[in-house]
Design a protein around this motif. Structure first.
Motif, PDB file in Angstrom:
ATOM      1  N   TYR A  58       0.809  -1.209   0.000  1.00 30.12           N
ATOM      2  CA  TYR A  58       0.000   0.000   0.000  1.00 30.12           C
ATOM      3  C   TYR A  58       0.841   1.257   0.000  1.00 30.12           C
ATOM      4  CZ  TYR A  58      -3.642  -3.232   1.491  1.00 30.12           C
ATOM      5  OH  TYR A  58      -4.528  -4.276   1.576  1.00 30.12           O
ATOM      6  N   MET A 106       0.872   4.962   1.535  1.00 31.87           N
ATOM      7  CA  MET A 106       0.411   5.414   2.841  1.00 31.87           C
ATOM      8  C   MET A 106       0.256   6.923   2.837  1.00 31.87           C
ATOM      9  SD  MET A 106       0.142   2.612   4.555  1.00 31.87           S
ATOM     10  CE  MET A 106      -0.104   3.275   6.209  1.00 31.87           C
ATOM     11  N   GLY A 107      -0.750   7.372   3.541  1.00 33.34           N
ATOM     12  CA  GLY A 107      -0.978   8.802   3.628  1.00 33.34           C
ATOM     13  C   GLY A 107      -1.228   9.235   5.063  1.00 33.34           C
ATOM     14  N   GLY A 159       1.856  11.985   1.664  1.00 33.33           N
ATOM     15  CA  GLY A 159       1.809  10.565   1.393  1.00 33.33           C
ATOM     16  C   GLY A 159       3.155  10.055   0.940  1.00 33.33           C
ATOM     17  N   ALA A 182      -3.383   6.431   6.838  1.00 32.30           N
ATOM     18  CA  ALA A 182      -4.284   5.659   5.995  1.00 32.30           C
ATOM     19  C   ALA A 182      -3.478   4.886   4.961  1.00 32.30           C
ATOM     20  CB  ALA A 182      -5.287   6.581   5.296  1.00 32.30           C
ATOM     21  N   ALA A 183      -4.015   3.756   4.554  1.00 32.70           N
ATOM     22  CA  ALA A 183      -3.382   2.913   3.540  1.00 32.70           C
ATOM     23  C   ALA A 183      -4.270   2.861   2.309  1.00 32.70           C
ATOM     24  CB  ALA A 183      -3.160   1.509   4.086  1.00 32.70           C
ATOM     25  N   GLY A 184      -3.649   2.975   1.155  1.00 30.40           N
ATOM     26  CA  GLY A 184      -4.463   2.962  -0.047  1.00 30.40           C
ATOM     27  C   GLY A 184      -3.673   2.765  -1.305  1.00 30.40           C
ATOM     28  N   TRP A 233      -0.272   7.775  -3.082  1.00 24.46           N
ATOM     29  CA  TRP A 233       0.335   8.597  -2.037  1.00 24.46           C
ATOM     30  C   TRP A 233       0.032  10.074  -2.250  1.00 24.46           C
ATOM     31  CZ3 TRP A 233       2.594   6.093  -5.986  1.00 24.46           C
ATOM     32  CH2 TRP A 233       3.379   6.810  -6.885  1.00 24.46           C
ATOM     33  N   ARG A 251      -7.389   6.630  -3.555  1.00 18.85           N
ATOM     34  CA  ARG A 251      -8.369   6.071  -2.645  1.00 18.85           C
ATOM     35  C   ARG A 251      -7.648   5.440  -1.458  1.00 18.85           C
ATOM     36  NH1 ARG A 251     -11.934   1.108  -4.592  1.00 18.85           N
ATOM     37  NH2 ARG A 251     -10.190  -0.068  -3.707  1.00 18.85           N
ATOM     38  N   TYR A 252      -8.117   5.748  -0.289  1.00 21.41           N
ATOM     39  CA  TYR A 252      -7.550   5.197   0.932  1.00 21.41           C
ATOM     40  C   TYR A 252      -8.584   4.292   1.573  1.00 21.41           C
ATOM     41  CZ  TYR A 252      -3.731   8.475   0.303  1.00 21.41           C
ATOM     42  OH  TYR A 252      -2.650   9.141  -0.204  1.00 21.41           O
ATOM     43  N   ASP A 253      -8.210   3.033   1.728  1.00 21.16           N
ATOM     44  CA  ASP A 253      -9.178   2.024   2.158  1.00 21.16           C
ATOM     45  C   ASP A 253      -9.139   1.739   3.659  1.00 21.16           C
ATOM     46  OD1 ASP A 253      -8.240   0.385  -0.853  1.00 21.16           O
ATOM     47  OD2 ASP A 253     -10.117   1.469  -0.508  1.00 21.16           O
ATOM     48  N   TRP A 280      -7.977   3.036   7.636  1.00 19.44           N
ATOM     49  CA  TRP A 280      -7.693   4.221   8.439  1.00 19.44           C
ATOM     50  C   TRP A 280      -7.422   3.841   9.882  1.00 19.44           C
ATOM     51  CZ3 TRP A 280      -7.808   9.208   6.393  1.00 19.44           C
ATOM     52  CH2 TRP A 280      -8.262   9.307   5.069  1.00 19.44           C
TER      53      TRP A 280
END
Length: 121
Positions: free
Chosen positions: A32, A34-35, A50, A97-99, A102, A107-109, A111
């Motif tokens: 993923y 990351m943000g 990110g 958040a991971a998505g 960056w 889209r970040y899925d 949290w």
């Protein structure tokens, strides 16, 4: 599935520094981007920055450029947000958040629950 837990928040004086950590469990975070995001009282959640999967590229919001740095250690399943020269307006709950991206456009899925950062003047 990825579970994220932030830590490291607290109260700091303006001009000070904090380092936030985001610990991941479950699936490896190397899959993923990351943000980091933040949400101040009465305001919408805002993208802070990110980092891509490998850690080779980062993206920052203009209001933190030159002050904040994101890094990651995929082996340890950790992501960090080093915050320097903090300002009162940086006061917010910070989320990792991971998505899929960056940048703020992805889209970040997954949290975390957030960690409070308060900067006093």
């Amino acid at each position: 599935q990825v579970q994220l837990v932030e830590s490291g928040g607290g109260l700091v004086q303006a001009g000070g520094s904090l380092r936030l950590s985001c610990a991941a469990s479950g699936r490896t975070i190397s899959s993923y981007a990351m943000g980091w995001f933040r949400q101040a009282p009465g305001k919408e959640r805002a993208f802070v920055g990110g980092i891509m999967r490998s850690g080779n590229s980062t993206y920052y919001a203009d209001f933190v450029k030159g002050r904040f740095t994101i890094s990651r250690d995929n082996a340890k399943k950790m992501v960090y947000l080093q915050m320097n020269s903090l300002k009162p307006e940086d006061t917010a709950v910070y989320y990792c958040a991971a998505g899929s991206s960056w940048t703020p456009f992805g889209r970040y899925d997954y949290w975390g629950q957030g960690t409070q950062v308060t900067v006093s003047s």
